[in-house]
Design an enzyme around this catalytic site. Structure first.
Site, mmCIF file in Angstrom:
data_model
loop_
_atom_site.group_PDB
_atom_site.id
_atom_site.type_symbol
_atom_site.label_atom_id
_atom_site.label_comp_id
_atom_site.label_asym_id
_atom_site.label_seq_id
_atom_site.Cartn_x
_atom_site.Cartn_y
_atom_site.Cartn_z
ATOM 1 N N LYS A 1 0.683 -41.321 -5.051
ATOM 2 C CA LYS A 1 1.464 -40.816 -3.906
ATOM 3 C C LYS A 1 2.000 -42.053 -3.190
ATOM 4 C CE LYS A 1 2.089 -39.637 0.162
ATOM 5 N NZ LYS A 1 3.134 -40.396 0.835
ATOM 6 N N GLU B 1 -8.366 -49.642 1.560
ATOM 7 C CA GLU B 1 -7.902 -50.993 1.895
ATOM 8 C C GLU B 1 -6.969 -50.816 3.075
ATOM 9 O OE1 GLU B 1 -6.102 -53.699 2.646
ATOM 10 O OE2 GLU B 1 -5.251 -54.330 0.728
ATOM 11 N N CYS C 1 -0.910 -56.946 4.401
ATOM 12 C CA CYS C 1 -2.235 -56.693 4.991
ATOM 13 C C CYS C 1 -2.991 -58.004 5.160
ATOM 14 C CB CYS C 1 -3.027 -55.700 4.157
ATOM 15 S SG CYS C 1 -3.129 -56.136 2.428
ATOM 16 N N GLU D 1 -3.176 -55.103 14.773
ATOM 17 C CA GLU D 1 -2.345 -55.510 13.636
ATOM 18 C C GLU D 1 -0.870 -55.394 14.026
ATOM 19 O OE1 GLU D 1 -2.617 -55.033 8.913
ATOM 20 O OE2 GLU D 1 -2.417 -53.123 9.952
HETATM 21 P P1 NDP Z 1 -0.211 -44.901 6.682
HETATM 22 O O1 NDP Z 1 -1.617 -45.288 6.625
HETATM 23 O O2 NDP Z 1 0.160 -43.784 7.557
HETATM 24 O O3 NDP Z 1 0.322 -44.527 5.214
HETATM 25 C C1 NDP Z 1 -0.241 -45.001 4.009
HETATM 26 C C2 NDP Z 1 -0.087 -43.916 2.953
HETATM 27 O O4 NDP Z 1 -0.841 -42.764 3.315
HETATM 28 C C3 NDP Z 1 1.350 -43.430 2.791
HETATM 29 O O5 NDP Z 1 1.605 -43.092 1.454
HETATM 30 C C4 NDP Z 1 1.346 -42.180 3.651
HETATM 31 O O6 NDP Z 1 2.362 -41.294 3.348
HETATM 32 C C5 NDP Z 1 -0.005 -41.611 3.316
HETATM 33 N N1 NDP Z 1 -0.520 -40.663 4.287
HETATM 34 C C6 NDP Z 1 -0.135 -40.485 5.582
HETATM 35 N N2 NDP Z 1 -0.903 -39.524 6.157
HETATM 36 C C7 NDP Z 1 -1.772 -39.106 5.209
HETATM 37 C C8 NDP Z 1 -2.821 -38.152 5.199
HETATM 38 N N3 NDP Z 1 -3.138 -37.434 6.279
HETATM 39 N N4 NDP Z 1 -3.522 -37.975 4.068
HETATM 40 C C9 NDP Z 1 -3.242 -38.696 2.962
HETATM 41 N N5 NDP Z 1 -2.253 -39.616 2.921
HETATM 42 C C10 NDP Z 1 -1.536 -39.819 4.029
HETATM 43 O O7 NDP Z 1 0.571 -46.171 7.004
HETATM 44 P P2 NDP Z 1 1.981 -46.313 7.680
HETATM 45 O O8 NDP Z 1 2.956 -46.380 6.604
HETATM 46 O O9 NDP Z 1 2.218 -45.259 8.706
HETATM 47 O O10 NDP Z 1 1.821 -47.706 8.418
HETATM 48 C C11 NDP Z 1 1.081 -47.725 9.611
HETATM 49 C C12 NDP Z 1 0.344 -49.030 9.780
HETATM 50 O O11 NDP Z 1 -0.510 -49.262 8.664
HETATM 51 C C13 NDP Z 1 1.233 -50.224 9.820
HETATM 52 O O12 NDP Z 1 1.682 -50.400 11.116
HETATM 53 C C14 NDP Z 1 0.321 -51.319 9.368
HETATM 54 O O13 NDP Z 1 -0.383 -51.796 10.486
HETATM 55 C C15 NDP Z 1 -0.650 -50.632 8.429
HETATM 56 N N6 NDP Z 1 -0.353 -50.843 7.013
HETATM 57 C C16 NDP Z 1 -1.272 -51.507 6.275
HETATM 58 C C17 NDP Z 1 -1.028 -51.754 4.954
HETATM 59 C C18 NDP Z 1 -1.996 -52.487 4.109
HETATM 60 O O14 NDP Z 1 -1.596 -53.055 3.096
HETATM 61 N N7 NDP Z 1 -3.274 -52.485 4.432
HETATM 62 C C19 NDP Z 1 0.217 -51.354 4.315
HETATM 63 C C20 NDP Z 1 1.099 -50.597 5.177
HETATM 64 C C21 NDP Z 1 0.801 -50.369 6.481
HETATM 65 P P3 NDP Z 1 3.767 -41.426 4.135
HETATM 66 O O15 NDP Z 1 4.134 -42.885 4.200
HETATM 67 O O16 NDP Z 1 4.662 -40.695 3.283
HETATM 68 O O17 NDP Z 1 3.497 -40.865 5.500
#
Ligand code: NDP
Length: 497
Positions: free
Chosen positions: A165, A237, A271, A369
């Protein structure tokens, strides 16, 4: 892929604001249908053996290298990152294919031993690894190839079917990967991309045997809570606020180059970005001058050719607001902005590479972050203060220490509360596939890479073989006072010393 999805979502180029195309927004029923097909196909893939699976991954590595332009264009278009940042994804992904194709056999081989347990003494023991079945990988938008798809490779090599996903913001790279794996001979339904938003991710969590999630701590918690209902194991992660400590004896040029690169590459949307820097007072001014000059010289803009710009766009619209909020909060609380400090006017989403000083832990730029191109730099009295501040965080993903004295660097590393520490380096441990990479505290649960990075996608089975044996063991029925005394004496002799 046959689905009943009728809804669609636009995918935008963050560097221009143009809509690239629309992709299906899959419902829970769509995901259930994908999962049913994947479960039907998985036993054949599991039985194919590691060598056959490695052949597919090797073909995929070559396919990736033969189609770099297509991948680079897709990644740049949907993330707005620079060509060189996208190239880095390809490099690491090729390395991942090679690593798992080569190492899965060793990590998943049966482990044989003879028991030394007093009750099972001499029995042959085999620990073996079976694919867990169906793995759901939920990926973020910052590295659609390496961070979202990358975790699928060990899951596939372990013999599982996988549903990926991707983030709704960056699904196009995942769809290209699906095409690649199909071309490389991966059997149908073993790898499927489920495009959609949060509800699609929830449906994936409900239907799989294991969830590998990368993204925010908030969503990671929600995923874990949801997975608990079906007792589905998860690996998370999540976010980081990686500190960098610059000691007075550091090579300041290397430290400054690393700070600027590892803080600002991919526009800081990593990250394991350097998100805060602590510098010992005697070298603070010199380090600051070096960093400031380097940041001032960076070129920013939409991804053009190789080497055209260093800093690209902000991929995810709400991220721009978070970055602005952190910089404004710092300004209000007394920080100075030495370079940058503003978003650029459109089209596209860009935030200037930014250097902040006079910062402290009352400011969100030092505690939350930011995930943007900012480098907050703080002067500290000594290394002990730096360690204390580095550990003053809800996060614990990675850290960096700069010193010419490696023994001292290692001693500092051992005091830092995080999953990995690089001495005189940053981020590069991500490419060391032999070693686990995972976070402490709110940064994560479990790890990727290394033996645990593939065994987590397996069910472990212990087989105990008893060959030559008496008709009845000493501890078996019927109990008797004499044998009870004998066992008691033996146990006291063995453990009472
Ligand atoms: P999210 O944690 O919301 O999204 C990560 C993934 O989870 C996406 O594919 C998202 O789908 C999916 N998702 C969202 N809600 C659900 C749910 N309830 N159940 C299962 N899957 C779900 O990250 P964001 O993209 O909103 O980014 C937010 C923050 O996360 C950033 O500001 C940053 O701080 C951090 N981040 C950290 C990363 C890392 O590498 N550790 C990478 C990216 C972001 P969809 O995007 O379609 O909503």
């Amino acid at each position: 892929m046959t689905t009943v999805a009728t809804r669609a979502r636009p995918v935008e180029d963050p560097a221009t604001g143009h809509v690239l195309r629309e992709v299906a927004d899959l419902s829970a029923d769509d995901v259930a249908a994908i999962a049913a097909r994947a479960r039907a196909a998985q036993p054949g893939w599991g039985a194919a053996g590691i060598a056959a699976r490695a052949t597919v991954m090797t073909r995929a590595r070559r396919w990736l290298m033969a189609n770099t332009d297509g991948f680079l264009e897709t990644i740049c278009a949907e993330t707005g990152k620079t060509r060189d940042d996208a190239q880095l994804e390809l490099t690491v992904q090729a390395q991942s294919f090679a690593f798992w194709a080569g190492h899965a056999k060793r990590y998943l081989a049966d482990e044989r031993t003879r028991s030394r347990s007093p009750i099972a003494f001499g029995r042959r023991v085999i620990v073996r690894y079976e694919p867990i079945g169906l793995v759901g990988v939920i990926g973020p938008w910052n590295y659609p190839l390496v961070n979202a798809f990358g975790d699928c490779v060990p899951a596939l090599m372990a013999g599982n079917a996988v549903i990926l996903k991707p983030s709704e913001v960056t699904p196009l790279t995942a769809l290209l990967v699906e095409e690649m794996l199909s071309d490389c001979g991966l059997p149908a339904d073993i790898f499927t991309v489920a495009t959609g938003a949060g509800p699609t991710g929830e449906a994936v969590v409900d239907k799989v045997d294991y969830v590998m999630f990368t993204g925010s701590t908030r969503t990671g918690r929600a995923v874990m809570q949801r997975a608990a209902a079906s007792m589905t194991p998860v690996s998370l992660e999540m976010g980081g606020k990686d500190p960098m400590i610059v000691c007075a004896d550091a090579d300041l040029d290397r430290a400054a180059n690393t700070a600027v690169f590892s803080g600002l590459c991919n526009s800081g949307q990593v990250c394991i970005s350097i998100e805060r820097i602590y510098v010992e007072a005697p070298v603070y001014q010199e380090f600051l001058a070096k960093v400031t000059a380097k940041v001032q010289s960076l070129r920013q803009g939409p991804p053009a050719g190789a080497g055209a710009v260093e800093v690209g766009a902000i991929t995810y619209a709400p991220q721009l607001e978070i970055i602005e909020r952190h910089v404004e909060d710092a300004r209000k609380k007394g920080a100075s902005v030495l370079v940058g400090g503003s978003r650029l006017n459109g089209p596209g989403r860009f935030y200037e590479p930014t250097v902040l000083v006079d910062v402290d832990h009352a400011m969100s730029c030092m505690t939350e972050e930011t995930f943007g191109p900012t480098l907050p730099i703080m002067r500290v009295g000594d290394v002990s203060e730096a360690i204390e501040l580095a550990n003053d965080s809800q996060y614990g993903l990675q850290a960096s220490v700069f010193t010419r004295d490696l023994e001292k660097g290692e001693a500092i590393a051992r005091k830092l509360q995080c999953g990995a520490v690089c001495v005189n380096d940053a981020q590069v441990n991500f490419t060391v596939f032999d070693a686990p990479m995972g976070g402490w505290k709110s940064s994560g649960l479990g790890s990727r890479h290394g033996a645990s990075g593939i065994r987590k996608y397996c069910r472990t089975q212990t087989v105990l073989l008893t060959g030559l044996a008496p008709k009845r063991d000493l501890h078996q029925f019927p109990y008797s006072a004499l044998r009870s005394r004998l066992i008691g004496t033996a146990v006291r002799r063995l453990y009472g010393r």
